[in-house]
Design an enzyme around this catalytic site. Structure first.
Site, PDB file in Angstrom:
ATOM      1  N   CYS A  30     -45.444  63.185  46.274  1.00  0.00           N
ATOM      2  CA  CYS A  30     -46.127  64.085  45.609  1.00  0.00           C
ATOM      3  C   CYS A  30     -46.866  64.017  45.319  1.00  0.00           C
ATOM      4  O   CYS A  30     -48.358  64.111  45.661  1.00  0.00           O
ATOM      5  CB  CYS A  30     -44.866  64.304  44.583  1.00  0.00           C
ATOM      6  SG  CYS A  30     -44.865  65.828  42.685  1.00  0.00           S
TER       7      CYS A  30
ATOM      8  N   SER B  47     -28.062  53.560  24.902  1.00  0.00           N
ATOM      9  CA  SER B  47     -28.676  52.705  25.800  1.00  0.00           C
ATOM     10  C   SER B  47     -27.625  51.577  26.048  1.00  0.00           C
ATOM     11  O   SER B  47     -28.190  50.901  26.641  1.00  0.00           O
ATOM     12  CB  SER B  47     -29.877  52.204  26.218  1.00  0.00           C
ATOM     13  OG  SER B  47     -31.331  52.537  25.565  1.00  0.00           O
TER      14      SER B  47
ATOM     15  N   GLU C  46     -36.458  60.674  46.396  1.00  0.00           N
ATOM     16  CA  GLU C  46     -36.226  59.441  46.026  1.00  0.00           C
ATOM     17  C   GLU C  46     -34.659  60.555  45.523  1.00  0.00           C
ATOM     18  O   GLU C  46     -33.103  59.486  45.066  1.00  0.00           O
ATOM     19  CB  GLU C  46     -36.797  59.077  44.724  1.00  0.00           C
ATOM     20  CG  GLU C  46     -36.640  59.775  43.899  1.00  0.00           C
ATOM     21  CD  GLU C  46     -37.988  60.472  44.032  1.00  0.00           C
ATOM     22  OE1 GLU C  46     -38.844  60.938  42.659  1.00  0.00           O
ATOM     23  OE2 GLU C  46     -38.730  60.764  44.995  1.00  0.00           O
TER      24      GLU C  46
ATOM     25  N   HIS D 294     -39.617  65.435  46.589  1.00  0.00           N
ATOM     26  CA  HIS D 294     -38.865  64.075  46.018  1.00  0.00           C
ATOM     27  C   HIS D 294     -37.974  63.254  46.568  1.00  0.00           C
ATOM     28  O   HIS D 294     -36.863  63.999  46.038  1.00  0.00           O
ATOM     29  CB  HIS D 294     -38.999  63.913  44.288  1.00  0.00           C
ATOM     30  CG  HIS D 294     -40.100  64.569  43.817  1.00  0.00           C
ATOM     31  ND1 HIS D 294     -40.394  63.208  42.812  1.00  0.00           N
ATOM     32  CD2 HIS D 294     -40.619  65.561  43.091  1.00  0.00           C
ATOM     33  CE1 HIS D 294     -41.482  63.118  42.131  1.00  0.00           C
ATOM     34  NE2 HIS D 294     -41.628  64.967  42.018  1.00  0.00           N
TER      35      HIS D 294
ATOM     36  N   GLU E 183     -28.248  64.572  15.301  1.00  0.00           N
ATOM     37  CA  GLU E 183     -27.760  66.103  15.942  1.00  0.00           C
ATOM     38  C   GLU E 183     -26.691  65.658  16.615  1.00  0.00           C
ATOM     39  O   GLU E 183     -26.524  66.381  17.324  1.00  0.00           O
ATOM     40  CB  GLU E 183     -28.793  66.049  16.693  1.00  0.00           C
ATOM     41  CG  GLU E 183     -29.348  64.730  17.640  1.00  0.00           C
ATOM     42  CD  GLU E 183     -30.055  63.745  16.730  1.00  0.00           C
ATOM     43  OE1 GLU E 183     -31.010  62.460  17.360  1.00  0.00           O
ATOM     44  OE2 GLU E 183     -30.068  63.564  15.033  1.00  0.00           O
TER      45      GLU E 183
ATOM     46  N   MET F  44     -48.773  61.681  47.688  1.00  0.00           N
ATOM     47  CA  MET F  44     -49.574  62.202  48.440  1.00  0.00           C
ATOM     48  C   MET F  44     -50.466  62.876  48.764  1.00  0.00           C
ATOM     49  O   MET F  44     -51.455  62.821  49.443  1.00  0.00           O
ATOM     50  CB  MET F  44     -48.147  63.735  49.068  1.00  0.00           C
ATOM     51  CG  MET F  44     -48.769  64.018  50.493  1.00  0.00           C
ATOM     52  SD  MET F  44     -47.989  65.377  51.206  1.00  0.00           S
ATOM     53  CE  MET F  44     -49.402  66.951  50.479  1.00  0.00           C
TER      54      MET F  44
END
Length: 547
Positions: free
Chosen positions: A381, A15, A520, A518, A150, A384
């Site tokens: 989505c 992060s 956005e 969507h 990983e 609505m």
């Protein structure tokens, strides 16, 4: 010019902002007139993040071609104003799936399949596939932190690529943390030294070190980092914390970050045009008003779950020259007794997408409050779908109205499971049922929509035909179309064949609109999405204090 590749790794902890760093570098290089693309390589074993818990992974970002991807692709699209696709995001799971598929098919001619060369070759193929579109520069962000087990195959693959492509076509940037210890009153470089040591032990010598820090590091610290990490002093840069993430490209430019990259990769030295970014940052810094928007959902404890929503609302604020203050409200905690208090003082209410029954009744109560109190409302989505359920229950009197997702025994399933539809290319029919796998089985990607004239939706878009991105299994039940229309619901957006409802709205409300898609995912700071622009305009025009 052959495509140049920039690999961005991260050290010390997660992060740190590799995605924002990659997007910002991409924006600067694009401002120089270069064609740029960005790819994210995620080390987790999931084939994609589509089935991952939002509390663990954050938002799932959907591309035009229906790929469910990491939220960093949202940063890439917003900063580059260019669409990404499936090839811009690979995971360990998707890479291993390809390798195992080839092994089962016999492509390896009976050979022993190993991490090196088979997995690393597949990773390299994924990276090199970016060159098929002839970008001048491809940035590749390696997810996770150097030292994670990983991530080793990905680091080995990008190590090999420098040998395959040549030093003049590859550049390694390492983003690391330089913490400031207030008790000691100084920055500490030891974590960076150890992180670079770990990276070098894998065989990668970074060309540039980007230091995430609270305040810009001094020239002395840069000299120290350069000495211990074996890089030039002018290849050590600060990535300083900022209040507004859209400041990052400008900060990098002030540091000369993009200029150093251009020199090291021998890129055309055209000066970047950063006027749009300067205007954007200035508009954000000097708003002409403020609005407070409530996001009512169940993932509010992790803001990253609504990352694109957050940014799209900011974009809507930029378009209206107002600052947008967000209030996150947990829909699970909303009851009939506290709904008014929980939503008090909001200039607008947004109910976002989601899955499952948990928190749904709180969303429905929220929507009823917005409808009855004339608060500007935007449902996306599931938002609505909840608006349709609320309308059916409280306006039409269908008390047991529900979604098939939440109550299969309801006699009035106004939302039901889609079992058949065309794919986003309209080339094949997709079929699903309740027993289908969860991963990759939704209506995904960009689909066309016809907007009905003389509606709020048409006022926003200004055109009849649009394309928007979807991610859902359930859809409005057309059996209730006529009854709802007679009760006052306007269906302002439909699929081209008229079979699927994409947008609903209420005409006698200041601004009450829900969309199945969507929006956005198609908003960026230079081109705010029309629906977010108009939603914020409505919140600005009808604030809480004037209702």
């Amino acid at each position: 010019m052959k495509t140049k590749f920039i690999f961005i790794t991260g050290g010390v902890l997660s992060s740190l902002g590799k995605g924002l760093a990659a997007a910002s570098v991409g924006a600067l290089l694009k401002a120089r007139g270069l064609k740029v693309t960005i790819q994210k390589l995620d080390p987790y074993i999931n084939v994609d993040p589509g089935t991952m818990n939002p509390f663990q992974h954050g938002e799932v970002y959907v591309t035009d071609d229906g790929a469910e991807t990491d939220l960093d692709l949202g940063h890439y699209e917003r900063y580059l104003a260019e669409p990404m696709s499936q090839k811009n995001n690979y995971t360990s799971g998707s890479i291993y799936h390809r390798v195992i598929t080839k092994e089962r098919r016999g492509d390896y001619l009976g050979g022993t399949v190993q991490v090196i060369p088979h997995v690393t070759d597949e990773i390299k193929n994924a990276v090199l596939s970016l060159a098929e579109d002839d970008p001048d520069v491809a940035l590749i962000e390696i997810g996770g932190t150097v030292g994670d087990i990983e991530g080793l195959p990905f680091l080995e693959a990008i190590r090999q690529l420098r040998g395959d492509l040549g030093k003049d076509r590859c550049l390694y940037i390492h983003l690391t943390l330089v913490p400031y210890l207030r008790a000691a009153g100084e920055h500490k470089t030891k974590p960076t030294q150890h992180s670079v040591k770990e990276l070098r032990s894998i065989g990668i010598q970074p060309d540039i070190i980007l230091c995430r820090c609270e305040e810009a590091i001094t020239a002395d610290l840069k000299r120290k980092i350069a000495l211990f990490c074996n890089v030039d002093q002018d290849a050590v840069f600060s990535a300083v914390d900022v209040k507004n993430i859209y400041e990052v490209p400008l900060r990098f430019y002030e540091e000369g970050f993009d200029q150093k990259i251009a020199i090291m990769l021998r890129l055309p030295a055209k000066n970047p045009n950063l006027e749009p970014w300067e205007t954007l940052v200035d508009t954000c810094a000097h708003p002409q008003g403020r609005v407070t928007i409530g996001i009512v959902g169940k993932y509010v404890d992790l803001k990253e779950a609504y990352k694109s929503l957050h940014e799209a609302l900011v974009h809507g604020g930029v378009a209206n020259k107002v600052a947008v203050d967000l209030k996150y409200v947990n829909s699970e905690e909303i009851t009939e007794e506290n709904v008014a208090e929980a939503l008090k003082g909001l200039d607008g209410i947004l109910v976002p997408g989601g899955f499952g029954y948990r928190g749904v009744e709180g969303k429905i109560l929220t929507i009823r409050y917005a409808r009855e109190n004339r608060v500007p409302f935007f449902g996306i989505c599931l938002g609505m779908q909840c608006a349709v359920i609320e309308f059916a229950r409280n306006v039409m009197g269908l008390e047991d109205a529900n979604s098939e997702e939440f109550n299969e025994l309801s006699k009035n399933k106004v939302i039901y499971l889609m079992t058949e539809w065309f794919d986003h290319r309209r080339q094949a029919v997709e079929r699903r049922d309740s027993s289908s796998d969860k991963g990759g089985t939704m209506r995904l990607g960009s689909y066309p929509c016809v907007v009905v004239p003389d509606t709020k939706a048409h006022d926003a878009y200004g055109v009849k035909h649009i394309d928007e991105r979807h991610r859902h299994r359930f859809e409005f039940n057309k059996a209730y179309f006529d009854a709802m229309a007679q009760s006052g619901m306007v269906f302002s957006g439909l699929s081209p064949d008229g079979e699927l409802v994409e947008i609903v709205e209420l005409p006698d409300h200041p601004w009450f609109l829900g969309c199945q898609f969507h929006p956005e995912f198609k908003s960026n700071p230079m081109q705010p999405h029309p629906l977010f622009r108009e939603f914020i305009r409505a919140a600005k025009t009808h604030p809480a204090g004037k209702r």
